[in-house]
Design an enzyme around this catalytic site. Sequence first.
Site, mmCIF file in Angstrom:
data_model
loop_
_atom_site.group_PDB
_atom_site.id
_atom_site.type_symbol
_atom_site.label_atom_id
_atom_site.label_comp_id
_atom_site.label_asym_id
_atom_site.label_seq_id
_atom_site.Cartn_x
_atom_site.Cartn_y
_atom_site.Cartn_z
ATOM 1 N N SER A 145 0.803 -1.418 0.267
ATOM 2 C CA SER A 145 0.267 0.199 -0.102
ATOM 3 C C SER A 145 0.995 1.438 0.051
ATOM 4 O O SER A 145 2.105 1.091 0.019
ATOM 5 C CB SER A 145 -0.734 0.325 1.616
ATOM 6 O OG SER A 145 -1.402 1.366 1.585
ATOM 7 N N TYR A 158 -2.709 -1.261 9.891
ATOM 8 C CA TYR A 158 -3.235 -1.319 8.762
ATOM 9 C C TYR A 158 -1.772 -0.936 7.800
ATOM 10 O O TYR A 158 -0.407 -1.531 7.561
ATOM 11 C CB TYR A 158 -4.018 -1.354 7.387
ATOM 12 C CG TYR A 158 -4.064 -1.155 5.973
ATOM 13 C CD1 TYR A 158 -4.598 -1.708 5.066
ATOM 14 C CD2 TYR A 158 -4.053 -0.444 5.360
ATOM 15 C CE1 TYR A 158 -4.538 -2.465 4.586
ATOM 16 C CE2 TYR A 158 -3.501 -0.156 3.519
ATOM 17 C CZ TYR A 158 -4.560 -1.401 3.407
ATOM 18 O OH TYR A 158 -4.052 -1.571 2.429
#
Length: 253
Positions: A145, A158
């Site tokens: 990400s 995350y």
Amino acid sequence: MSISPFDLKDRKALVTGGGQGIGLAFARGLAEAGADVMLVARQSVHLEAAREALSDTGAGVDIFSADVTRESDCEALANYCREQFGELDILVNNAGTNWRGMPQDYTLEQWKALIDVNLTSVFLVSRCMFPMLSIKGGKIINVGSMTSIFGTTHTAPYGAAKGGVVQLTRALASARYDIQVNAILPGWIDTDLTARGREASPELHDKVLARTPAGRWGQPQDLVGAGVFLASAASNFVTGIAMPVDGGYSAEG
């Protein structure tokens, strides 16, 4: 007749989180480039719909329901893949999820769950598939990400997990095997997951547009070109990289 270095004919690919969204887009791109694909996800209903959605590609499409945070499921997946494919050329570790919240609001259980889905699954599936990939060389593509490279307020677990994905990618790439291991770092991609984020924070949409040089949210298909490149012979001398595909969002630091 020369063969394109991007041609994936006769290649076997496995995509985790392949039932929808980014994973399904990767699967379509690989299938359209000539690969047979195996889609892995927890919910069989999504897998069945995904197999139907890929029927127009002409590729072989198989499905397997598994929770890739569980070691036993990953071992069963490896056994099934060995039975169906014999060997594996391409592994896309795409399974992931996220919940937005301030750091102090996450429970320990939520922290562990996000680490397991986004990072531990990459280790487990890669470990189980490594023997098949190493038969004649292969490709591992880990989906990180943009939060792998910078922090955001509402995604601490995350971001920690996705940062770990990049470091795991580099560690695997440094092993002395003929396996190229790379990561793709998506930016703000329009999926069901990010739609929930926009519902929770209505201002998010405009903030993303304001910072993204491309001037729009990404679509899952925007990731396909990078995926096919890293899965193909065109990237045989590329390993250990983390490639942002974010419309320039991370370029502003």
